[in-house]
Enzyme design. Structure first.
Site, PDB file in Angstrom:
ATOM      1  N   ARG A  75      -8.220  11.375  -3.607  1.00 36.00           N
ATOM      2  CA  ARG A  75      -8.135  11.458  -2.143  1.00 36.00           C
ATOM      3  C   ARG A  75      -8.369  12.903  -1.717  1.00 36.00           C
ATOM      4  NH1 ARG A  75      -2.418   9.568  -0.126  1.00 36.00           N
ATOM      5  NH2 ARG A  75      -3.184   7.465  -0.497  1.00 36.00           N
ATOM      6  N   ARG A 144       1.170  16.388   3.606  1.00 35.73           N
ATOM      7  CA  ARG A 144      -0.087  15.658   3.350  1.00 35.73           C
ATOM      8  C   ARG A 144      -1.173  16.048   4.349  1.00 35.73           C
ATOM      9  NH1 ARG A 144       0.652  10.911   0.447  1.00 35.73           N
ATOM     10  NH2 ARG A 144       2.429  11.116  -0.949  1.00 35.73           N
ATOM     11  N   LYS A 212       7.130  12.786   0.262  1.00 31.46           N
ATOM     12  CA  LYS A 212       5.955  13.128   1.073  1.00 31.46           C
ATOM     13  C   LYS A 212       6.364  13.549   2.485  1.00 31.46           C
ATOM     14  CE  LYS A 212       4.375   8.804   0.494  1.00 31.46           C
ATOM     15  NZ  LYS A 212       3.635   7.546   0.647  1.00 31.46           N
ATOM     16  N   LYS A 214       4.522  14.172   6.476  1.00 36.80           N
ATOM     17  CA  LYS A 214       3.266  13.941   7.214  1.00 36.80           C
ATOM     18  C   LYS A 214       3.329  14.523   8.616  1.00 36.80           C
ATOM     19  CE  LYS A 214       2.129   9.843   4.568  1.00 36.80           C
ATOM     20  NZ  LYS A 214       1.836   8.392   4.582  1.00 36.80           N
ATOM     21  N   CYS A 435      -4.856  -1.976   5.092  1.00 34.25           N
ATOM     22  CA  CYS A 435      -4.753  -0.997   4.008  1.00 34.25           C
ATOM     23  C   CYS A 435      -5.659  -1.445   2.861  1.00 34.25           C
ATOM     24  CB  CYS A 435      -3.313  -0.907   3.529  1.00 34.25           C
ATOM     25  SG  CYS A 435      -2.800  -2.380   2.623  1.00 34.25           S
ATOM     26  N   CYS A 441      -4.676  -1.074  -5.510  1.00 30.97           N
ATOM     27  CA  CYS A 441      -3.320  -0.597  -5.241  1.00 30.97           C
ATOM     28  C   CYS A 441      -2.316  -1.292  -6.152  1.00 30.97           C
ATOM     29  CB  CYS A 441      -2.946  -0.845  -3.775  1.00 30.97           C
ATOM     30  SG  CYS A 441      -1.270  -0.275  -3.464  1.00 30.97           S
ATOM     31  N   CYS A 480       1.662  -4.884   1.347  1.00 33.39           N
ATOM     32  CA  CYS A 480       3.072  -4.769   0.960  1.00 33.39           C
ATOM     33  C   CYS A 480       3.815  -4.038   2.073  1.00 33.39           C
ATOM     34  CB  CYS A 480       3.203  -4.041  -0.393  1.00 33.39           C
ATOM     35  SG  CYS A 480       3.224  -2.253  -0.275  1.00 33.39           S
ATOM     36  N   CYS A 484       0.989   1.216   4.954  1.00 32.73           N
ATOM     37  CA  CYS A 484      -0.089   2.208   4.971  1.00 32.73           C
ATOM     38  C   CYS A 484      -1.042   2.074   6.158  1.00 32.73           C
ATOM     39  CB  CYS A 484      -0.863   2.138   3.663  1.00 32.73           C
ATOM     40  SG  CYS A 484       0.153   2.540   2.232  1.00 32.73           S
TER      41      CYS A 484
HETATM   42 FE1  SRM Z   1      -0.072   4.751   1.691  1.00 30.31          FE
HETATM   43  C1  SRM Z   1       1.546   4.446  -1.332  1.00 30.31           C
HETATM   44  C2  SRM Z   1      -2.916   3.899   0.327  1.00 30.31           C
HETATM   45  C3  SRM Z   1      -1.521   5.807   4.468  1.00 30.31           C
HETATM   46  C4  SRM Z   1       3.014   4.701   3.309  1.00 30.31           C
HETATM   47  N1  SRM Z   1      -0.578   4.314  -0.206  1.00 30.31           N
HETATM   48  C5  SRM Z   1       0.189   4.288  -1.316  1.00 30.31           C
HETATM   49  C6  SRM Z   1      -0.663   4.113  -2.585  1.00 30.31           C
HETATM   50  C7  SRM Z   1      -1.012   5.468  -3.088  1.00 30.31           C
HETATM   51  C8  SRM Z   1      -0.058   3.210  -3.673  1.00 30.31           C
HETATM   52  C9  SRM Z   1       0.731   3.858  -4.767  1.00 30.31           C
HETATM   53  O1  SRM Z   1       1.641   4.658  -4.493  1.00 30.31           O
HETATM   54  O2  SRM Z   1       0.467   3.520  -5.911  1.00 30.31           O
HETATM   55  C10 SRM Z   1      -1.894   3.398  -1.950  1.00 30.31           C
HETATM   56  C11 SRM Z   1      -3.216   3.552  -2.697  1.00 30.31           C
HETATM   57  C12 SRM Z   1      -4.080   2.335  -2.517  1.00 30.31           C
HETATM   58  C13 SRM Z   1      -5.443   2.477  -3.052  1.00 30.31           C
HETATM   59  O3  SRM Z   1      -5.793   1.751  -3.998  1.00 30.31           O
HETATM   60  O4  SRM Z   1      -6.207   3.281  -2.529  1.00 30.31           O
HETATM   61  C14 SRM Z   1      -1.830   3.910  -0.529  1.00 30.31           C
HETATM   62  N2  SRM Z   1      -1.871   4.941   2.226  1.00 30.31           N
HETATM   63  C15 SRM Z   1      -2.955   4.435   1.580  1.00 30.31           C
HETATM   64  C16 SRM Z   1      -4.200   4.510   2.429  1.00 30.31           C
HETATM   65  C17 SRM Z   1      -5.468   4.739   1.638  1.00 30.31           C
HETATM   66  C18 SRM Z   1      -4.302   3.212   3.251  1.00 30.31           C
HETATM   67  C19 SRM Z   1      -5.599   2.979   3.958  1.00 30.31           C
HETATM   68  O5  SRM Z   1      -6.052   1.856   3.868  1.00 30.31           O
HETATM   69  O6  SRM Z   1      -6.139   3.868   4.601  1.00 30.31           O
HETATM   70  C20 SRM Z   1      -3.793   5.647   3.372  1.00 30.31           C
HETATM   71  C21 SRM Z   1      -4.138   7.000   2.828  1.00 30.31           C
HETATM   72  C22 SRM Z   1      -3.696   8.069   3.776  1.00 30.31           C
HETATM   73  C23 SRM Z   1      -4.149   9.442   3.401  1.00 30.31           C
HETATM   74  O7  SRM Z   1      -5.330   9.708   3.536  1.00 30.31           O
HETATM   75  O8  SRM Z   1      -3.301  10.255   3.040  1.00 30.31           O
HETATM   76  C24 SRM Z   1      -2.277   5.480   3.382  1.00 30.31           C
HETATM   77  N3  SRM Z   1       0.647   5.266   3.528  1.00 30.31           N
HETATM   78  C25 SRM Z   1      -0.170   5.563   4.578  1.00 30.31           C
HETATM   79  C26 SRM Z   1       0.566   5.529   5.808  1.00 30.31           C
HETATM   80  C27 SRM Z   1      -0.012   5.751   7.191  1.00 30.31           C
HETATM   81  C28 SRM Z   1      -0.049   7.197   7.572  1.00 30.31           C
HETATM   82  O9  SRM Z   1       0.247   8.077   6.765  1.00 30.31           O
HETATM   83  O10 SRM Z   1      -0.378   7.451   8.717  1.00 30.31           O
HETATM   84  C29 SRM Z   1       1.862   5.194   5.478  1.00 30.31           C
HETATM   85  C30 SRM Z   1       3.016   4.934   6.475  1.00 30.31           C
HETATM   86  C31 SRM Z   1       3.542   6.174   7.091  1.00 30.31           C
HETATM   87  C32 SRM Z   1       4.645   6.741   6.257  1.00 30.31           C
HETATM   88  O11 SRM Z   1       4.359   7.496   5.344  1.00 30.31           O
HETATM   89  O12 SRM Z   1       5.815   6.375   6.495  1.00 30.31           O
HETATM   90  C33 SRM Z   1       1.906   5.038   4.041  1.00 30.31           C
HETATM   91  N4  SRM Z   1       1.950   4.651   1.080  1.00 30.31           N
HETATM   92  C34 SRM Z   1       3.027   4.582   1.928  1.00 30.31           C
HETATM   93  C35 SRM Z   1       4.213   4.363   1.134  1.00 30.31           C
HETATM   94  C36 SRM Z   1       5.654   4.208   1.685  1.00 30.31           C
HETATM   95  C37 SRM Z   1       6.304   5.535   1.860  1.00 30.31           C
HETATM   96  C38 SRM Z   1       7.743   5.403   2.241  1.00 30.31           C
HETATM   97  O13 SRM Z   1       8.241   6.255   2.945  1.00 30.31           O
HETATM   98  O14 SRM Z   1       8.400   4.460   1.808  1.00 30.31           O
HETATM   99  C39 SRM Z   1       3.787   4.288  -0.213  1.00 30.31           C
HETATM  100  C40 SRM Z   1       4.681   4.064  -1.455  1.00 30.31           C
HETATM  101  C41 SRM Z   1       5.399   5.288  -1.868  1.00 30.31           C
HETATM  102  O15 SRM Z   1       5.130   6.395  -1.415  1.00 30.31           O
HETATM  103  O16 SRM Z   1       6.280   5.108  -2.711  1.00 30.31           O
HETATM  104  C42 SRM Z   1       2.363   4.457  -0.203  1.00 30.31           C
HETATM  105 FE1  SF4 Z   2      -0.874  -0.565  -1.291  1.00 32.20          FE
HETATM  106 FE2  SF4 Z   2       1.143  -1.440   0.126  1.00 32.20          FE
HETATM  107 FE3  SF4 Z   2      -0.119   0.768   0.885  1.00 32.20          FE
HETATM  108 FE4  SF4 Z   2      -1.313  -1.542   1.123  1.00 32.20          FE
HETATM  109  S1  SF4 Z   2       0.572  -0.928   2.193  1.00 32.20           S
HETATM  110  S2  SF4 Z   2      -2.213   0.306   0.225  1.00 32.20           S
HETATM  111  S3  SF4 Z   2      -0.571  -2.683  -0.600  1.00 32.20           S
HETATM  112  S4  SF4 Z   2       1.068   0.541  -0.952  1.00 32.20           S
END
Ligand code: SRM
Ligand code: SF4
Length: 558
Positions: A75, A144, A212, A214, A435, A441, A480, A484
């Site tokens: 990323r 981030r 993390k 943001k 997402c 993922c 899930c 995201c």
């Molecule tokens: Fe996310 C984890 C994809 C934005 C909350 N996110 C992941 C992971 C890395 C899975 C993992 O940990 O193994 C996913 C990778 C999937 C893949 O195969 O690419 C993933 N997140 C994404 C992306 C690519 C979704 C998308 O379709 O665009 C976004 C990448 C953002 C970036 O460029 O940095 C993405 N993730 C977000 C957002 C939205 C935002 O940031 O505006 C959130 C919700 C906001 C927040 O952080 O509260 C988000 N991602 C999570 C979480 C839950 C965090 C938490 O506080 O519980 C995880 C899981 C974790 O961190 O344990 C996670």
């Molecule tokens: Fe993966 Fe869940 Fe984030 Fe979708 S919402 S990319 S399934 S961690």
């Protein structure tokens, strides 16, 4: 006496990692195993990478007693989402040479590459470095990618917001040299010279943040960055097209776990206002308060939202003020109209054109009928545009082809049409986001990106039977509960629960300022459509003038 909790495993790992190096250098040399150990997998995140495997292939490989089909997701860090056409072309090339021939625009204005095998990891990172880009801190317990309302060329305030995002990104960039050493120079890590200055992280310290972090910068009336969903957001207060200061929002977050009520999405809280010049000081006071007071014993309780709910918003604000030379002022008012992109053409004050192009769920790829990837590369190569144009990624997974001369506007339309790229998605499709989900993922419980388009087709048909075809209703799906695609503030949220089953949440505000509420649990597609059908009917019959579907559901269901 306060209870002493033991630190989570990641805290010990970070502390003992020699500023995020750990055994990563050795691991990259071991080509026989395409994966990483658990600890290496945690550390590599700080450098913008995740170890993944193709989940579609898991059953077959398990049957044949083969290792999982490991590869890396990488990323980039692109504050405010802006690339030059040459940088874009380099990334387009990288996708073909080292990844799965696609670029994935994310919900945080950047790009991901999927399917990079270990043997290609360093070459990929070197290609990124050669394009003057990096992946530092794109993941991990650090600040981030910083978002800003898309398109800095639209007004002076937009330019200032993008500059603020870049300044925040640079200020909170980890200082460790590990990324360059491990992935670019590829040198074996040697202990520092006895006389050398010891490495340090002046803001983070050796254990970085509990989790993390943001940040976003928004230019009202657009809330495209979704200010209420992040740890820290700055909402620009504008006078005569200049940002004079920011209203500050803290403690937003989306992530939750099914069946664990102590984890929950939270809408950010407004805590005050600061003049524009105080941006970095205020961000540092808030980030370091989270560094010092965040929960380092339980990673599921470690985001700023939980810190604030544990110590209270007033106490948190007091701690922040204590760290500032000038205290926060009372918050200043702002108004958002929506949180989606306005697709299509726009013109700036210099007479240049900008095309916001819909990219379904952010996936840039070529298919037989729609050669989007090739079209964008052809546009990037256009003389004049290659030197003066820009590509801007939006927080809604779309792309803006920016700074097009009037003479080239027609040509760009022709290139898109010749490649089968349609610019006419229905309102409901054009504001929808999913997402990534399966197959990359590791946390996905249900399909997301691969499934939402077909569900939208069914919803389009349903909306049409109720005369709602032109209605803009925000639909966001995740595989899930981690959230995201920020589903908990959508008008219709769909959160993966089990294969083919989703929790249906309704009633988010069209400007992203309110959480939606659970309506159905673990619903199949048929059950989702069945639940929405009567609501669409009632919406048509009972809506108050100009009421959005989200506001309507919030009024009648809660
Ligand atoms: Fe996310 C984890 C994809 C934005 C909350 N996110 C992941 C992971 C890395 C899975 C993992 O940990 O193994 C996913 C990778 C999937 C893949 O195969 O690419 C993933 N997140 C994404 C992306 C690519 C979704 C998308 O379709 O665009 C976004 C990448 C953002 C970036 O460029 O940095 C993405 N993730 C977000 C957002 C939205 C935002 O940031 O505006 C959130 C919700 C906001 C927040 O952080 O509260 C988000 N991602 C999570 C979480 C839950 C965090 C938490 O506080 O519980 C995880 C899981 C974790 O961190 O344990 C996670
Ligand atoms: Fe993966 Fe869940 Fe984030 Fe979708 S919402 S990319 S399934 S961690």
């Amino acid at each position: 006496m306060t209870e002493q909790k033991s630190l989570s495993r990641n805290e010990t790992l970070k502390a003992g990692s020699n500023f995020l190096r750990g055994t990563l250098p050795e691991a990259l040399e071991q080509q026989a195993f395409g994966g990483l150990t658990e600890d290496e997998g945690q550390l590599v995140k700080f450098h913008g990478m995740y170890i993944q495997d193709d989940r579609d292939l898991r059953p077959e490989r398990a049957k044949r007693k083969l290792d999982r089909a490991y590869s890396f997701m990488a990323r980039l860090r692109i504050p405010a989402g802006i690339l030059t056409p040459r940088q874009y072309l380099a990334m387009d090339q990288l996708a073909d040479t080292y990844a799965n021939h696609t670029l994935r625009l994310t919900t945080r204005q950047t790009i991901q590459f999927h399917g990079v095998i270990k043997a290609n990891l360093r070459s990929s990172l070197r290609a990124i470095d050669a394009a003057l880009l990096d992946s530092i801190a794109a993941c991990g317990d650090v600040n981030r990618n910083v978002m800003a309302t898309a398109n800095p060329f639209l007004s002076r305030a937009h330019t200032e917001a993008a500059e603020a995002a870049r300044a925040l990104s640079a200020h909170f960039l980890p200082r460790t040299g590990a990324w360059r050493e491990i992935f670019i120079d590829g040198a074996a890590i040697t202990p520092p010279d006895a006389g050398a200055e010891p490495e340090a992280e002046p803001i983070y310290g050796p254990t970085y943040l509990p989790r993390k972090f943001k940040m976003t910068v928004a230019v009202p009336p657009s809330n495209d960055v979704d200010v209420f969903a992040h740890d820290l957001s700055f909402v620009a207060i504008i006078e005569q097209d200049q940002i004079t200061g920011y209203t500050i929002i803290v403690g937003g977050g989306m992530g939750a776990s099914h069946g664990e009520p102590e984890t929950y999405p939270r809408i950010g809280s407004i805590i005050g206002y600061c003049p524009a010049a105080q941006l970095l000081d205020v961000a540092q006071a808030i980030l370091t308060a989270q560094r010092d007071f965040g929960d380092r014993s339980n990673r599921k309780h470690a985001r700023l939202k939980y810190t604030i709910d544990t110590i209270g918003l007033d106490e948190f604000t007091r701690i922040v003020n204590e760290r500032l030379t000038t205290k926060l002022e009372p918050a200043r008012a702002f108004t958002f109209t929506n949180n989606h992109d306005t697709l299509g053409w726009a013109q700036d004050h210099d007479g240049l054109h900008h095309l916001t192009l819909f990219i379904e769920n952010g996936r840039i790829q070529d298919t037989e009928t729609n050669r989007l990837k090739s079209a964008l590369a052809s546009i990037a190569r256009l003389p004049d545009f290659i030197d003066h144009g820009s590509f801007i990624f939006t927080p809604n997974q779309n792309i803006i082809i920016a700074r097009i001369s009037p003479a080239q506007r027609k040509l760009i339309e022709t290139i898109l049409a010749d490649h089968g790229v349609t610019q006419s998605a229905s309102p409901v499709r054009s504001t929808a986001m999913a997402c990534v989900g399966l197959p990359t993922c590791g946390l996905a419980l249900a399909e997301s990106e691969r499934y939402l388009p077909s569900l939208i087709t069914k919803l389009e048909a349903l909306l049409s039977t109720h005369g709602l075809t032109s209605e803009k209703i925000t639909i966001r799906m995740t595989g899930c509960p981690n959230g995201c695609a920020r589903p908990y503030i959508a008008e219709i949220g769909l959160v993966g629960r089990n294969p083919g089953r989703y929790n249906l949440l309704l009633g988010g505000a069209p400007d992203g300022s309110r959480l939606n509420q659970p309506h159905r649990e673990n619903a199949t597609e048929a059950e989702i459509l069945e639940a929405l059908d009567p609501l669409f009917a009632r919406f048509t019959a009972e809506r108050i003038a100009h009421e959005s579907f989200g506001d309507f559901c919030n009024r009648i269901l809660n």
